[in-house]
Design a protein around this motif. Structure first.
Motif, PDB file in Angstrom:
ATOM      1  N   THR A 165      -8.043  -6.885 -11.348  1.00  0.00           N
ATOM      2  CA  THR A 165      -8.200  -7.376 -10.081  1.00  0.00           C
ATOM      3  C   THR A 165      -7.052  -7.638  -9.973  1.00  0.00           C
ATOM      4  O   THR A 165      -6.415  -7.704  -8.614  1.00  0.00           O
ATOM      5  CB  THR A 165      -9.369  -7.747 -10.005  1.00  0.00           C
ATOM      6  N   GLY A 166      -5.974  -8.272 -10.361  1.00  0.00           N
ATOM      7  CA  GLY A 166      -5.290  -9.382 -10.209  1.00  0.00           C
ATOM      8  C   GLY A 166      -5.861 -10.930 -10.053  1.00  0.00           C
ATOM      9  O   GLY A 166      -4.363 -11.434  -9.237  1.00  0.00           O
ATOM     10  N   VAL A 167      -7.279 -10.810  -9.820  1.00  0.00           N
ATOM     11  CA  VAL A 167      -7.259 -12.386  -9.454  1.00  0.00           C
ATOM     12  C   VAL A 167      -6.711 -13.386 -10.572  1.00  0.00           C
ATOM     13  O   VAL A 167      -6.658 -13.041 -11.254  1.00  0.00           O
ATOM     14  CB  VAL A 167      -8.599 -12.545  -8.845  1.00  0.00           C
ATOM     15  N   THR A 168      -6.149 -14.837  -9.978  1.00  0.00           N
ATOM     16  CA  THR A 168      -6.385 -15.450 -10.603  1.00  0.00           C
ATOM     17  C   THR A 168      -7.508 -16.541 -10.415  1.00  0.00           C
ATOM     18  O   THR A 168      -8.503 -17.105  -9.992  1.00  0.00           O
ATOM     19  CB  THR A 168      -5.319 -16.282 -10.209  1.00  0.00           C
TER      20      THR A 168
ATOM     21  N   THR B 150     -18.103  -1.216  -7.158  1.00  0.00           N
ATOM     22  CA  THR B 150     -17.695  -1.420  -5.365  1.00  0.00           C
ATOM     23  C   THR B 150     -18.480  -0.789  -4.469  1.00  0.00           C
ATOM     24  O   THR B 150     -18.427   0.354  -4.442  1.00  0.00           O
ATOM     25  CB  THR B 150     -16.572  -1.000  -5.284  1.00  0.00           C
ATOM     26  N   SER B 151     -18.432  -1.382  -2.363  1.00  0.00           N
ATOM     27  CA  SER B 151     -18.643  -0.886  -2.213  1.00  0.00           C
ATOM     28  C   SER B 151     -18.052   0.868  -1.279  1.00  0.00           C
ATOM     29  O   SER B 151     -18.019   1.033  -0.738  1.00  0.00           O
ATOM     30  CB  SER B 151     -19.612  -1.658  -1.199  1.00  0.00           C
ATOM     31  N   LYS B 152     -16.328  -0.320  -1.539  1.00  0.00           N
ATOM     32  CA  LYS B 152     -15.532   0.755  -0.854  1.00  0.00           C
ATOM     33  C   LYS B 152     -14.640   1.238  -2.112  1.00  0.00           C
ATOM     34  O   LYS B 152     -14.647   1.207  -3.021  1.00  0.00           O
ATOM     35  CB  LYS B 152     -14.563   0.283   0.129  1.00  0.00           C
ATOM     36  N   PRO B 153     -14.065   2.946  -2.317  1.00  0.00           N
ATOM     37  CA  PRO B 153     -13.449   2.802  -2.654  1.00  0.00           C
ATOM     38  C   PRO B 153     -11.951   2.293  -2.803  1.00  0.00           C
ATOM     39  O   PRO B 153     -11.086   1.594  -2.392  1.00  0.00           O
ATOM     40  CB  PRO B 153     -12.646   4.270  -2.618  1.00  0.00           C
ATOM     41  N   LYS B 154     -12.269   2.347  -4.817  1.00  0.00           N
ATOM     42  CA  LYS B 154     -10.279   1.119  -4.868  1.00  0.00           C
ATOM     43  C   LYS B 154      -9.279   1.723  -6.253  1.00  0.00           C
ATOM     44  O   LYS B 154      -9.793   2.313  -6.743  1.00  0.00           O
ATOM     45  CB  LYS B 154     -11.378  -0.511  -5.309  1.00  0.00           C
ATOM     46  N   PHE B 155      -8.630   1.167  -5.682  1.00  0.00           N
ATOM     47  CA  PHE B 155      -7.781   2.882  -6.595  1.00  0.00           C
ATOM     48  C   PHE B 155      -6.822   1.007  -7.390  1.00  0.00           C
ATOM     49  O   PHE B 155      -5.970  -0.072  -6.895  1.00  0.00           O
ATOM     50  CB  PHE B 155      -6.897   3.568  -6.551  1.00  0.00           C
ATOM     51  N   VAL B 156      -6.109   1.411  -8.722  1.00  0.00           N
ATOM     52  CA  VAL B 156      -5.355   0.619  -9.837  1.00  0.00           C
ATOM     53  C   VAL B 156      -4.288   1.116  -9.259  1.00  0.00           C
ATOM     54  O   VAL B 156      -3.717   2.143  -9.670  1.00  0.00           O
ATOM     55  CB  VAL B 156      -5.811  -0.341 -10.723  1.00  0.00           C
ATOM     56  N   LEU B 157      -3.126   0.126  -8.398  1.00  0.00           N
ATOM     57  CA  LEU B 157      -1.544   1.218  -8.195  1.00  0.00           C
ATOM     58  C   LEU B 157      -0.398   0.422  -9.265  1.00  0.00           C
ATOM     59  O   LEU B 157      -0.300  -0.956  -8.896  1.00  0.00           O
ATOM     60  CB  LEU B 157      -1.548   0.331  -7.133  1.00  0.00           C
ATOM     61  N   GLY B 158      -0.347   1.266 -10.121  1.00  0.00           N
ATOM     62  CA  GLY B 158       0.487   0.427 -11.083  1.00  0.00           C
ATOM     63  C   GLY B 158       1.979   1.217 -10.012  1.00  0.00           C
ATOM     64  O   GLY B 158       2.324   2.560 -10.268  1.00  0.00           O
ATOM     65  N   PHE B 159       3.319   0.005 -10.726  1.00  0.00           N
ATOM     66  CA  PHE B 159       4.902   0.493  -9.785  1.00  0.00           C
ATOM     67  C   PHE B 159       5.673   0.117 -10.693  1.00  0.00           C
ATOM     68  O   PHE B 159       6.682   0.374 -10.237  1.00  0.00           O
ATOM     69  CB  PHE B 159       4.071  -0.870  -9.262  1.00  0.00           C
ATOM     70  N   GLY B 160       5.687  -0.068 -11.588  1.00  0.00           N
ATOM     71  CA  GLY B 160       6.600  -1.012 -12.922  1.00  0.00           C
ATOM     72  C   GLY B 160       7.274   0.529 -13.565  1.00  0.00           C
ATOM     73  O   GLY B 160       8.775   0.732 -12.845  1.00  0.00           O
ATOM     74  N   GLY B 161       7.044   1.467 -13.453  1.00  0.00           N
ATOM     75  CA  GLY B 161       8.121   2.631 -14.030  1.00  0.00           C
ATOM     76  C   GLY B 161       8.701   3.624 -13.149  1.00  0.00           C
ATOM     77  O   GLY B 161       9.020   4.784 -13.602  1.00  0.00           O
ATOM     78  N   ILE B 162       8.389   3.305 -11.997  1.00  0.00           N
ATOM     79  CA  ILE B 162       8.600   3.966 -10.457  1.00  0.00           C
ATOM     80  C   ILE B 162       9.554   3.766 -10.857  1.00  0.00           C
ATOM     81  O   ILE B 162       9.913   1.932 -10.163  1.00  0.00           O
ATOM     82  CB  ILE B 162       7.839   4.202  -9.542  1.00  0.00           C
ATOM     83  N   GLU B 163      11.293   4.670 -10.328  1.00  0.00           N
ATOM     84  CA  GLU B 163      12.748   3.868 -10.106  1.00  0.00           C
ATOM     85  C   GLU B 163      12.043   3.462  -8.901  1.00  0.00           C
ATOM     86  O   GLU B 163      11.479   4.051  -7.536  1.00  0.00           O
ATOM     87  CB  GLU B 163      13.107   5.558 -10.126  1.00  0.00           C
ATOM     88  N   THR B 164      13.425   2.377  -8.225  1.00  0.00           N
ATOM     89  CA  THR B 164      13.409   1.916  -6.926  1.00  0.00           C
ATOM     90  C   THR B 164      13.578   2.271  -5.917  1.00  0.00           C
ATOM     91  O   THR B 164      13.002   2.912  -4.811  1.00  0.00           O
ATOM     92  CB  THR B 164      14.761   1.080  -6.906  1.00  0.00           C
ATOM     93  N   SER B 165      14.609   3.746  -6.360  1.00  0.00           N
ATOM     94  CA  SER B 165      15.078   4.343  -5.267  1.00  0.00           C
ATOM     95  C   SER B 165      13.604   5.669  -4.291  1.00  0.00           C
ATOM     96  O   SER B 165      13.516   6.026  -3.376  1.00  0.00           O
ATOM     97  CB  SER B 165      15.977   5.549  -5.582  1.00  0.00           C
ATOM     98  N   ASP B 166      12.875   5.946  -5.764  1.00  0.00           N
ATOM     99  CA  ASP B 166      11.521   6.217  -5.440  1.00  0.00           C
ATOM    100  C   ASP B 166      10.263   5.777  -4.830  1.00  0.00           C
ATOM    101  O   ASP B 166       9.401   6.305  -4.708  1.00  0.00           O
ATOM    102  CB  ASP B 166      11.278   7.474  -7.024  1.00  0.00           C
ATOM    103  N   ILE B 167      10.456   4.248  -4.702  1.00  0.00           N
ATOM    104  CA  ILE B 167       9.102   3.658  -4.171  1.00  0.00           C
ATOM    105  C   ILE B 167       8.308   4.114  -2.991  1.00  0.00           C
ATOM    106  O   ILE B 167       7.711   4.484  -2.546  1.00  0.00           O
ATOM    107  CB  ILE B 167       9.144   2.253  -4.306  1.00  0.00           C
TER     108      ILE B 167
END
Length: 472
Positions: free
Chosen positions: A252-255, A437-454
């Protein structure tokens, strides 16, 4: 126990441990190896196949990490319950040729994978230099069996780094090195008091549950809210161990708030049989505000077991994880015979320790924070333009965040839509066990995506959601 009749081709450039891993994995999938079947010992298999024990260790470690096999203390290695694995179990499944790919190996054009890093900025030059040193210099000690806890220079560097970056109080003697978080957890569970019971965050990294299941350890799930695990349920629960990711909860990314951290430490201090396992997942990459010290830095009663890895900060392929044991557990560890350990190749340990000792690791982290922050900003800024379609949470730290779908689409409709538009993204439900969860939630990872393709990835995601909304 039958010997595994495998051929390892030493002439190939492909690593031998991966050849062995794939052959054992295929035998489990097609039913040649059955649930509960015992595998040969590392020594026996290495002798039979004329390969090193390190090769067998690395293959077994990979299989354990993925849940295909499990280890029993002083008993050996066994095939896991196939029901927990998304595998084809028919015995007569047609063999896959080297030119084909299984469905799990097919890569979507727009993939938001977790656990991937920016390969273009891996420190190849520095690793090549230290690797050359480790093999070309007369490093006699590196060709011998190392310390069960890991080589002292690496443990010393880890202890130093943790104090200065996370506030963790430790000595090199308290640090143990292993090939994965799962192996560390397996070691830790052998050291905990008898009749141990776990509290796990929900959602959670699935391999933690799998390991506890394989070791027949009781566990219960506690929901995670905006300020971390439900502390009231923890305080009222009968279990004596809590496994948490307080600085950047996965996924979830919460602290966890400071108030809850103090309550949790007070709970642990009330009994010598209570422990907190702090998995400091993804904590190196915080983009907003000051870094949050580790929970262990507040511990005054030796109640926190600190666990982390170099998977995100360097690379998942180096397979180096580490834990800081409280002194009571360290004493037990050092007295326990035949406990797991020493699975990280010593040359890898040397390379990583040199990388840290020369301050290259610190420079690498600073560079990668800027790169990952740029990727995150590009994604967040674009997706935030469509609040009617999606909402972003947990983006202050790490290499992923949660995307909540704001329209009336169901998770199944979203998944079908993403598949249609060649998008791979993991639903949060994959990591949930008791609380939905009441609404659809997705875990979006971005570390391996090239910056030019973000931006292309972000645009495709929004395009797919718009199309799906019109068609529903």
């Amino acid at each position: 126990m039958e010997m595994l009749m495998f051929h390892i081709d030493k002439s190939l450039q492909y690593p031998m441990y991966m050849q062995l891993y794939e052959k054992i994995r295929s035998s489990i999938i097609d039913g040649s190896l059955n649930e509960g079947e015992k595998l040969p010992s590392k020594r026996l298999l290495s002798d039979y196949l004329s390969i090193s024990q390190t090769t067998v260790e690395n293959a077994y470690a990979q299989l354990i990490d993925e849940g295909y096999i499990y280890s029993k203390h002083r008993s050996g290695y066994f095939v896991s319950d196939i029901d927990i694995l998304p595998l084809v179990t028919q015995r007569n499944t047609r063999a896959i040729t080297s030119t084909e790919k299984t469905s799990s190996e097919k890569t979507s054009r727009f993939a938001f994978h977790l656990g991937t890093i920016d390969k273009a900025h891996f420190p190849f030059e520095q690793f090549r230099k230290y690797a050359k040193e480790s093999f070309e210099t007369l490093q006699y000690d590196l060709v011998e069996g190392g310390h069960q806890q890991g080589d002292f220079p690496l443990r010393e560097q880890i202890s130093h780094y943790l104090f200065h970056s996370r506030g963790v109080q430790s000595t090199p003697e308290q640090v143990i090195v292993a090939s994965s978080t799962e192996q560390l957890l397996s070691i830790i569970t052998d050291l905990l008091p008898s009749h141990t019971s776990f509290m796990l965050e929900d959602p959670i990294y699935r391999q933690v549950r799998h390991l506890l299941t394989r070791k027949h350890i009781d566990y219960d799930f506690i929901p995670v809210y905006q300020d971390g695990i439900d502390i009231q349920q923890v305080l009222q629960h009968h279990a004596n161990i809590v496994y948490i990711t307080p600085s950047h909860q996965f996924p979830t990314g919460v602290t966890m708030s400071l108030q809850h951290r103090i309550k949790l430490l007070k709970w642990a201090s009330e009994s010598t049989e209570r422990y907190i396992i702090e998995d400091d997942y993804d904590s190196e990459f915080r983009y907003e505000g000051k870094p949050i010290p580790a929970l262990q830095s507040l511990d005054q009663t030796d109640s926190v077991i600190y666990v982390s890895t170099f998977s995100k900060s360097i690379s998942p392929s180096i397979r180096v994880a580490y834990a800081v044991l409280p002194k009571p557990l360290l004493e037990k560890y050092q007295k326990t015979l035949n406990i797991e350990g020493g699975t990280v190749p010593r040359h890898i340990q040397y390379i990583v320790s040199q990388f840290m000792a020369t301050h290259q690791f610190e420079r690498h982290l600073n560079r990668m924070r800027k790169i990952y922050r740029k990727k995150r900003d590009l994604l967040v800024n674009y997706l935030s333009q469509y609040p009617d379609l999606c909402r972003i949470d947990g983006a202050f730290t790490g290499m992923h965040f949660i995307l909540t779908i704001q329209n009336h689409l169901t998770e199944q409709e979203c998944m079908a839509c993403f598949k249609k538009y060649d998008i791979t993204i993991q639903p949060l439900s994959h990591y949930l066990f008791q609380h939905q969860t009441s609404k659809p939630k997705f875990v979006l990872g971005f570390g391996g995506i090239e910056t030019s393709d973000i931006l292309k990835h972000a645009q495709q995601l929004i395009h797919a959601l718009k199309k799906a909304e019109k068609q529903s």
